[in-house]
Design a protein around this motif. Structure first.
Motif, PDB file in Angstrom:
ATOM      1  N   SER A 228       0.833  -1.207   0.000  1.00 35.36           N
ATOM      2  CA  SER A 228       0.000   0.000   0.000  1.00 35.36           C
ATOM      3  C   SER A 228       0.864   1.251   0.000  1.00 35.36           C
ATOM      4  O   SER A 228       2.035   1.221   0.363  1.00 35.36           O
ATOM      5  CB  SER A 228      -0.948   0.004   1.195  1.00 35.36           C
ATOM      6  OG  SER A 228      -0.213   0.017   2.394  1.00 35.36           O
ATOM      7  N   LEU A 229       0.249   2.340  -0.432  1.00 33.51           N
ATOM      8  CA  LEU A 229       0.865   3.668  -0.463  1.00 33.51           C
ATOM      9  C   LEU A 229      -0.108   4.661   0.158  1.00 33.51           C
ATOM     10  O   LEU A 229      -1.315   4.532  -0.033  1.00 33.51           O
ATOM     11  CB  LEU A 229       1.123   4.111  -1.907  1.00 33.51           C
ATOM     12  CG  LEU A 229       2.159   3.369  -2.718  1.00 33.51           C
ATOM     13  CD1 LEU A 229       2.048   3.764  -4.193  1.00 33.51           C
ATOM     14  CD2 LEU A 229       3.550   3.680  -2.202  1.00 33.51           C
ATOM     15  N   VAL A 230       0.425   5.652   0.872  1.00 31.01           N
ATOM     16  CA  VAL A 230      -0.405   6.709   1.456  1.00 31.01           C
ATOM     17  C   VAL A 230      -0.065   8.025   0.774  1.00 31.01           C
ATOM     18  O   VAL A 230       1.104   8.416   0.700  1.00 31.01           O
ATOM     19  CB  VAL A 230      -0.191   6.824   2.976  1.00 31.01           C
ATOM     20  CG1 VAL A 230      -0.993   7.983   3.549  1.00 31.01           C
ATOM     21  CG2 VAL A 230      -0.557   5.521   3.668  1.00 31.01           C
ATOM     22  N   MET A 231      -1.092   8.701   0.278  1.00 34.04           N
ATOM     23  CA  MET A 231      -0.949  10.001  -0.363  1.00 34.04           C
ATOM     24  C   MET A 231      -1.454  11.073   0.603  1.00 34.04           C
ATOM     25  O   MET A 231      -2.531  10.922   1.182  1.00 34.04           O
ATOM     26  CB  MET A 231      -1.769  10.045  -1.650  1.00 34.04           C
ATOM     27  CG  MET A 231      -1.737  11.370  -2.371  1.00 34.04           C
ATOM     28  SD  MET A 231      -2.954  11.444  -3.708  1.00 34.04           S
ATOM     29  CE  MET A 231      -2.224  10.338  -4.895  1.00 34.04           C
ATOM     30  N   SER A 232      -0.674  12.149   0.744  1.00 33.43           N
ATOM     31  CA  SER A 232      -1.089  13.252   1.619  1.00 33.43           C
ATOM     32  C   SER A 232      -0.468  14.555   1.129  1.00 33.43           C
ATOM     33  O   SER A 232       0.237  14.576   0.125  1.00 33.43           O
ATOM     34  CB  SER A 232      -0.671  12.971   3.074  1.00 33.43           C
ATOM     35  OG  SER A 232       0.733  12.856   3.172  1.00 33.43           O
ATOM     36  N   GLY A 233      -0.748  15.634   1.845  1.00 29.19           N
ATOM     37  CA  GLY A 233      -0.155  16.926   1.523  1.00 29.19           C
ATOM     38  C   GLY A 233      -0.547  17.445   0.156  1.00 29.19           C
ATOM     39  O   GLY A 233      -1.677  17.274  -0.303  1.00 29.19           O
ATOM     40  N   ALA A 234       0.416  18.082  -0.504  1.00 28.73           N
ATOM     41  CA  ALA A 234       0.176  18.687  -1.818  1.00 28.73           C
ATOM     42  C   ALA A 234      -0.259  17.646  -2.848  1.00 28.73           C
ATOM     43  O   ALA A 234      -1.077  17.938  -3.724  1.00 28.73           O
ATOM     44  CB  ALA A 234       1.425  19.414  -2.304  1.00 28.73           C
ATOM     45  N   ASP A 235       0.270  16.431  -2.732  1.00 26.17           N
ATOM     46  CA  ASP A 235      -0.133  15.369  -3.658  1.00 26.17           C
ATOM     47  C   ASP A 235      -1.621  15.063  -3.511  1.00 26.17           C
ATOM     48  O   ASP A 235      -2.327  14.899  -4.503  1.00 26.17           O
ATOM     49  CB  ASP A 235       0.669  14.090  -3.412  1.00 26.17           C
ATOM     50  CG  ASP A 235       2.136  14.240  -3.763  1.00 26.17           C
ATOM     51  OD1 ASP A 235       2.442  14.942  -4.751  1.00 26.17           O
ATOM     52  OD2 ASP A 235       2.969  13.656  -3.061  1.00 26.17           O
ATOM     53  N   TYR A 236      -2.108  14.996  -2.278  1.00 21.12           N
ATOM     54  CA  TYR A 236      -3.530  14.711  -2.064  1.00 21.12           C
ATOM     55  C   TYR A 236      -4.397  15.850  -2.599  1.00 21.12           C
ATOM     56  O   TYR A 236      -5.432  15.608  -3.212  1.00 21.12           O
ATOM     57  CB  TYR A 236      -3.858  14.464  -0.586  1.00 21.12           C
ATOM     58  CG  TYR A 236      -5.321  14.159  -0.401  1.00 21.12           C
ATOM     59  CD1 TYR A 236      -5.808  12.885  -0.637  1.00 21.12           C
ATOM     60  CD2 TYR A 236      -6.227  15.162  -0.068  1.00 21.12           C
ATOM     61  CE1 TYR A 236      -7.166  12.595  -0.532  1.00 21.12           C
ATOM     62  CE2 TYR A 236      -7.585  14.885   0.045  1.00 21.12           C
ATOM     63  CZ  TYR A 236      -8.051  13.605  -0.188  1.00 21.12           C
ATOM     64  OH  TYR A 236      -9.392  13.330  -0.089  1.00 21.12           O
ATOM     65  N   ILE A 237      -3.987  17.076  -2.383  1.00 19.48           N
ATOM     66  CA  ILE A 237      -4.756  18.224  -2.885  1.00 19.48           C
ATOM     67  C   ILE A 237      -4.851  18.158  -4.409  1.00 19.48           C
ATOM     68  O   ILE A 237      -5.926  18.332  -4.977  1.00 19.48           O
ATOM     69  CB  ILE A 237      -4.132  19.556  -2.412  1.00 19.48           C
ATOM     70  CG1 ILE A 237      -4.298  19.686  -0.895  1.00 19.48           C
ATOM     71  CG2 ILE A 237      -4.762  20.742  -3.128  1.00 19.48           C
ATOM     72  CD1 ILE A 237      -3.486  20.796  -0.264  1.00 19.48           C
ATOM     73  N   ALA A 238      -3.736  17.889  -5.067  1.00 23.31           N
ATOM     74  CA  ALA A 238      -3.740  17.788  -6.532  1.00 23.31           C
ATOM     75  C   ALA A 238      -4.632  16.640  -6.989  1.00 23.31           C
ATOM     76  O   ALA A 238      -5.399  16.782  -7.949  1.00 23.31           O
ATOM     77  CB  ALA A 238      -2.321  17.606  -7.052  1.00 23.31           C
ATOM     78  N   TYR A 239      -4.556  15.522  -6.298  1.00 23.66           N
ATOM     79  CA  TYR A 239      -5.388  14.349  -6.626  1.00 23.66           C
ATOM     80  C   TYR A 239      -6.870  14.667  -6.438  1.00 23.66           C
ATOM     81  O   TYR A 239      -7.689  14.395  -7.312  1.00 23.66           O
ATOM     82  CB  TYR A 239      -4.955  13.184  -5.739  1.00 23.66           C
ATOM     83  CG  TYR A 239      -5.940  12.050  -5.614  1.00 23.66           C
ATOM     84  CD1 TYR A 239      -6.171  11.175  -6.670  1.00 23.66           C
ATOM     85  CD2 TYR A 239      -6.622  11.835  -4.413  1.00 23.66           C
ATOM     86  CE1 TYR A 239      -7.059  10.119  -6.537  1.00 23.66           C
ATOM     87  CE2 TYR A 239      -7.505  10.773  -4.281  1.00 23.66           C
ATOM     88  CZ  TYR A 239      -7.727   9.923  -5.342  1.00 23.66           C
ATOM     89  OH  TYR A 239      -8.605   8.883  -5.204  1.00 23.66           O
ATOM     90  N   SER A 240      -7.208  15.261  -5.316  1.00 26.18           N
ATOM     91  CA  SER A 240      -8.623  15.482  -4.997  1.00 26.18           C
ATOM     92  C   SER A 240      -9.265  16.569  -5.854  1.00 26.18           C
ATOM     93  O   SER A 240     -10.487  16.629  -5.952  1.00 26.18           O
ATOM     94  CB  SER A 240      -8.794  15.807  -3.514  1.00 26.18           C
ATOM     95  OG  SER A 240      -8.186  17.030  -3.191  1.00 26.18           O
ATOM     96  N   THR A 241      -8.463  17.413  -6.482  1.00 23.97           N
ATOM     97  CA  THR A 241      -9.014  18.470  -7.330  1.00 23.97           C
ATOM     98  C   THR A 241      -8.829  18.185  -8.819  1.00 23.97           C
ATOM     99  O   THR A 241      -9.264  18.974  -9.657  1.00 23.97           O
ATOM    100  CB  THR A 241      -8.382  19.835  -6.985  1.00 23.97           C
ATOM    101  OG1 THR A 241      -6.969  19.750  -7.163  1.00 23.97           O
ATOM    102  CG2 THR A 241      -8.702  20.245  -5.555  1.00 23.97           C
TER     103      THR A 241
END
Length: 86
Positions: free
Chosen positions: A52-65
């Motif tokens: 598994s991998l955990v995405m957070s921070g700026a990467d999560y913001i880019a992913y979620s938008t």
């Protein structure tokens, strides 16, 4: 599932070439992080590795938008694992 450049994996006492990469979301708190389950395959019926991998921070913001969130997730995952999508 996405095709990748072949990568060598030690599996059951031998080296095999994984050529497929799969990711799926296992959790997303819809605020600041998402966890993805990923697997590498020799072919669609022969899985040789998973984790598994955990995405957070700026990467999560880019992913979620992103309007192409699935593509973004695959590209991000491949980069984290040093895989090349083809």
């Amino acid at each position: 599932m996405k095709e990748i450049q072949p990568i060598s994996i030690w599996y059951n006492g031998q080296i095999v070439q994984a050529t497929l990469f799969n990711m799926q979301t296992t959790s997303d708190n819809l605020i600041d992080n998402a966890t993805f389950y990923y697997s590498l395959y020799v072919n669609t019926n022969f899985q040789v590795f998973s984790s598994s991998l955990v995405m957070s921070g700026a990467d999560y913001i880019a992913y979620s938008t992103s309007t192409t969130a699935n593509d973004y997730a695959y590209e991000w995952g491949a980069a984290q694992l040093n895989l090349t999508l083809v």
